[in-house]
Design a protein around this motif. Structure first.
Motif, PDB file in Angstrom:
ATOM      1  N   LEU A 102       0.854  -1.153  -0.049  1.00 51.28           N
ATOM      2  CA  LEU A 102      -0.032   0.082   0.192  1.00 51.28           C
ATOM      3  C   LEU A 102       0.900   1.180   0.015  1.00 51.28           C
ATOM      4  O   LEU A 102       0.396   2.498  -0.281  1.00 51.28           O
ATOM      5  N   ASP A 103       2.115   1.039   0.260  1.00 53.28           N
ATOM      6  CA  ASP A 103       3.007   2.236   0.324  1.00 53.28           C
ATOM      7  C   ASP A 103       4.043   2.289  -1.035  1.00 53.28           C
ATOM      8  O   ASP A 103       4.937   2.918  -1.027  1.00 53.28           O
ATOM      9  N   ASN A 104       3.821   1.285  -1.933  1.00 48.98           N
ATOM     10  CA  ASN A 104       4.509   1.059  -2.997  1.00 48.98           C
ATOM     11  C   ASN A 104       4.244   2.587  -4.012  1.00 48.98           C
ATOM     12  O   ASN A 104       3.307   2.982  -3.989  1.00 48.98           O
ATOM     13  N   LEU A 105       5.328   3.078  -4.478  1.00 48.33           N
ATOM     14  CA  LEU A 105       5.552   4.086  -5.127  1.00 48.33           C
ATOM     15  C   LEU A 105       4.739   4.075  -6.497  1.00 48.33           C
ATOM     16  O   LEU A 105       4.186   4.895  -7.182  1.00 48.33           O
ATOM     17  N   GLU A 106       4.543   2.682  -7.289  1.00 46.80           N
ATOM     18  CA  GLU A 106       3.829   2.515  -8.305  1.00 46.80           C
ATOM     19  C   GLU A 106       2.232   2.658  -7.906  1.00 46.80           C
ATOM     20  O   GLU A 106       1.779   1.612  -7.298  1.00 46.80           O
ATOM     21  N   PRO A 107       1.375   3.439  -8.602  1.00 51.19           N
ATOM     22  CA  PRO A 107       0.213   3.342  -8.351  1.00 51.19           C
ATOM     23  C   PRO A 107      -0.731   1.960  -8.369  1.00 51.19           C
ATOM     24  O   PRO A 107      -1.638   1.520  -7.884  1.00 51.19           O
ATOM     25  N   ASP A 108      -0.191   1.041  -9.649  1.00 51.44           N
ATOM     26  CA  ASP A 108      -0.812  -0.085  -9.911  1.00 51.44           C
ATOM     27  C   ASP A 108      -0.454  -1.235  -8.912  1.00 51.44           C
ATOM     28  O   ASP A 108      -1.432  -1.908  -8.561  1.00 51.44           O
ATOM     29  N   MET A 109       0.714  -0.944  -8.118  1.00 53.91           N
ATOM     30  CA  MET A 109       0.862  -2.066  -6.970  1.00 53.91           C
ATOM     31  C   MET A 109       0.004  -1.706  -5.742  1.00 53.91           C
ATOM     32  O   MET A 109      -0.461  -2.486  -5.300  1.00 53.91           O
ATOM     33  N   ARG A 110      -0.294  -0.250  -5.515  1.00 52.34           N
ATOM     34  CA  ARG A 110      -1.226  -0.018  -4.494  1.00 52.34           C
ATOM     35  C   ARG A 110      -2.479  -0.442  -4.800  1.00 52.34           C
ATOM     36  O   ARG A 110      -3.052  -0.811  -3.783  1.00 52.34           O
ATOM     37  N   ARG A 111      -2.902  -0.275  -6.082  1.00 55.41           N
ATOM     38  CA  ARG A 111      -4.371  -0.518  -6.547  1.00 55.41           C
ATOM     39  C   ARG A 111      -4.294  -1.783  -6.214  1.00 55.41           C
ATOM     40  O   ARG A 111      -5.534  -2.164  -5.622  1.00 55.41           O
ATOM     41  N   MET A 112      -3.550  -2.611  -6.750  1.00 51.54           N
ATOM     42  CA  MET A 112      -3.597  -4.240  -6.676  1.00 51.54           C
ATOM     43  C   MET A 112      -3.549  -4.830  -5.254  1.00 51.54           C
ATOM     44  O   MET A 112      -4.435  -5.799  -4.778  1.00 51.54           O
ATOM     45  N   ALA A 113      -2.768  -3.998  -4.461  1.00 54.63           N
ATOM     46  CA  ALA A 113      -2.761  -4.531  -3.162  1.00 54.63           C
ATOM     47  C   ALA A 113      -4.021  -4.288  -2.320  1.00 54.63           C
ATOM     48  O   ALA A 113      -4.620  -5.063  -1.438  1.00 54.63           O
ATOM     49  N   ALA A 114      -4.790  -3.068  -2.585  1.00 57.75           N
ATOM     50  CA  ALA A 114      -5.960  -2.860  -1.911  1.00 57.75           C
ATOM     51  C   ALA A 114      -7.195  -3.582  -2.456  1.00 57.75           C
ATOM     52  O   ALA A 114      -7.897  -4.118  -1.430  1.00 57.75           O
ATOM     53  N   TRP A 115      -6.955  -4.084  -3.507  1.00 54.03           N
ATOM     54  CA  TRP A 115      -8.039  -4.867  -4.142  1.00 54.03           C
ATOM     55  C   TRP A 115      -7.830  -6.226  -3.598  1.00 54.03           C
ATOM     56  O   TRP A 115      -8.839  -7.018  -3.387  1.00 54.03           O
ATOM     57  N   CYS A 116      -6.699  -6.720  -3.431  1.00 49.41           N
ATOM     58  CA  CYS A 116      -6.394  -8.031  -3.024  1.00 49.41           C
ATOM     59  C   CYS A 116      -6.824  -8.131  -1.480  1.00 49.41           C
ATOM     60  O   CYS A 116      -7.428  -9.002  -1.024  1.00 49.41           O
ATOM     61  N   ILE A 117      -6.514  -7.128  -0.620  1.00 49.22           N
ATOM     62  CA  ILE A 117      -7.029  -6.959   0.764  1.00 49.22           C
ATOM     63  C   ILE A 117      -8.672  -6.886   0.887  1.00 49.22           C
ATOM     64  O   ILE A 117      -9.178  -7.772   1.706  1.00 49.22           O
ATOM     65  N   GLY A 118      -9.111  -6.264  -0.011  1.00 51.37           N
ATOM     66  CA  GLY A 118     -10.631  -6.103  -0.044  1.00 51.37           C
ATOM     67  C   GLY A 118     -11.385  -7.395  -0.462  1.00 51.37           C
ATOM     68  O   GLY A 118     -12.118  -7.658   0.399  1.00 51.37           O
ATOM     69  N   THR A 119     -10.712  -8.184  -1.130  1.00 51.88           N
ATOM     70  CA  THR A 119     -11.213  -9.551  -1.505  1.00 51.88           C
ATOM     71  C   THR A 119     -11.042 -10.279  -0.203  1.00 51.88           C
ATOM     72  O   THR A 119     -11.875 -11.149  -0.067  1.00 51.88           O
ATOM     73  N   ALA A 120      -9.850 -10.445   0.394  1.00 57.31           N
ATOM     74  CA  ALA A 120      -9.362 -11.390   1.592  1.00 57.31           C
ATOM     75  C   ALA A 120     -10.383 -10.951   2.634  1.00 57.31           C
ATOM     76  O   ALA A 120     -10.734 -12.099   3.592  1.00 57.31           O
ATOM     77  N   VAL A 121     -10.924  -9.756   2.811  1.00 59.19           N
ATOM     78  CA  VAL A 121     -11.326  -9.515   4.017  1.00 59.19           C
ATOM     79  C   VAL A 121     -13.027  -9.596   3.935  1.00 59.19           C
ATOM     80  O   VAL A 121     -13.935  -9.418   4.976  1.00 59.19           O
ATOM     81  N   GLN A 122     -13.537  -9.770   2.726  1.00 60.35           N
ATOM     82  CA  GLN A 122     -14.808  -9.520   2.294  1.00 60.35           C
ATOM     83  C   GLN A 122     -15.663 -10.744   3.075  1.00 60.35           C
ATOM     84  O   GLN A 122     -15.369 -11.795   2.769  1.00 60.35           O
ATOM     85  N   ASN A 123     -16.783 -10.405   3.782  1.00 61.89           N
ATOM     86  CA  ASN A 123     -17.545 -11.452   4.462  1.00 61.89           C
ATOM     87  C   ASN A 123     -16.564 -12.623   5.409  1.00 61.89           C
ATOM     88  O   ASN A 123     -17.035 -13.734   5.291  1.00 61.89           O
ATOM     89  N   ASN A 124     -15.476 -12.017   5.924  1.00 59.57           N
ATOM     90  CA  ASN A 124     -14.575 -12.924   6.569  1.00 59.57           C
ATOM     91  C   ASN A 124     -13.971 -12.222   7.698  1.00 59.57           C
ATOM     92  O   ASN A 124     -13.080 -11.398   7.906  1.00 59.57           O
ATOM     93  N   VAL A 125     -14.498 -12.601   8.822  1.00 64.52           N
ATOM     94  CA  VAL A 125     -14.438 -12.038  10.085  1.00 64.52           C
ATOM     95  C   VAL A 125     -12.909 -12.272  10.632  1.00 64.52           C
ATOM     96  O   VAL A 125     -12.387 -11.163  11.232  1.00 64.52           O
ATOM     97  N   LYS A 126     -12.480 -13.264  10.493  1.00 64.36           N
ATOM     98  CA  LYS A 126     -11.160 -13.713  10.700  1.00 64.36           C
ATOM     99  C   LYS A 126     -10.009 -12.877  10.204  1.00 64.36           C
ATOM    100  O   LYS A 126      -9.103 -12.359  10.863  1.00 64.36           O
ATOM    101  N   SER A 127     -10.312 -12.841   8.927  1.00 63.19           N
ATOM    102  CA  SER A 127      -9.315 -11.787   8.065  1.00 63.19           C
ATOM    103  C   SER A 127      -9.522 -10.331   8.486  1.00 63.19           C
ATOM    104  O   SER A 127      -8.444  -9.578   8.448  1.00 63.19           O
ATOM    105  N   GLN A 128     -10.917 -10.095   8.813  1.00 66.22           N
ATOM    106  CA  GLN A 128     -11.157  -8.567   9.214  1.00 66.22           C
ATOM    107  C   GLN A 128     -10.255  -8.403  10.414  1.00 66.22           C
ATOM    108  O   GLN A 128      -9.678  -7.223  10.826  1.00 66.22           O
TER     109      GLN A 128
END
Length: 208
Positions: A102-128
């Motif tokens: 999320l601190d990567n200088l490349e926008p594409d890397m920040r975008r993909m990191a956020a996307w991956c995190i959002g998918t991992a925690v969606q409807n998932n209390v343990k990951s939240q």
């Protein structure tokens, strides 16, 4: 020890135990009931855990091109759509390197990191819970407000939304870092989905 893949293999073996005694070539062994992870175990292919680790290694490797890093992130995001894989981020030690992107200088890397995190925690209390414990909610809340790249901001809002829905502790943490004109002055309850949706819509439209 309860091993889902081993149990699945044993069940498959019992169901197909008579096949070797059947001389009829029209009745080959069936892989019905075996998921992809179990089939990989049976035939020696890489497990989802192996693929997740390999993806993260590629993401952090200085020898991998940006395009290939994005592809690796895309693969990881698809893997963590599976609840068990998402929960494996912790034992595999992948949460820290994921959040670091999320601190990567490349926008594409920040975008993909956020996307991956959002998918991992969606409807998932343990990951939240894990994301909150590692300071990820605070980081996402700040990025949802401060990020200048619109595509990155959109995914940060998505990840923040996924992290707080139906999980009050994360919502309580997030509102500490969001402007009052966006969250209001009242207590934000995760049972009030209309309010949560309104906050996320304001974040997506804010130009801060």
């Amino acid at each position: 020890m309860n091993n889902p893949e081993l149990n699945s293999l044993l069940k498959w073996g019992v169901e197909n135990s008579g096949v070797s005694r059947d001389t009829n070539p029209d009745h080959p062994p069936s892989n019905r009931g075996l998921n992809a992870e179990t089939i990989n175990t049976l035939f020696g292919g890489p497990s989802d855990a192996d693929l997740m680790k390999e993806s993260m290694q590629a993401i952090h490797s200085p020898d991998v091109s940006l395009a290939d890093k994005v592809t690796a992130f895309d693969n990881l995001e698809q893997l963590v759509e599976n609840l068990d894989n998402a929960n494996n981020l912790e034992p595999l030690g992948l949460w820290s390197p994921l959040l670091a992107q999320l601190d990567n200088l490349e926008p594409d890397m920040r975008r993909m990191a956020a996307w991956c995190i959002g998918t991992a925690v969606q409807n998932n209390v343990k990951s939240q819970e894990r994301l909150l414990a590692m300071g990820g909610v605070q980081k996402l809340a700040k990025l949802a407000v401060e990020e200048k790249d619109r595509s990155v901001k959109k995914k940060c809002v998505y990840a923040l939304s996924s992290s707080i829905r139906n999980y009050q502790p994360a919502a309580n943490e997030a509102v500490k870092y969001l402007p009052s004109d966006i969250v209001g002055t009242d207590h934000v309850s995760t049972e009030d989905m209309d309010t949560i949706d309104a906050i996320m819509e304001k974040l997506r439209g804010s130009g801060r």
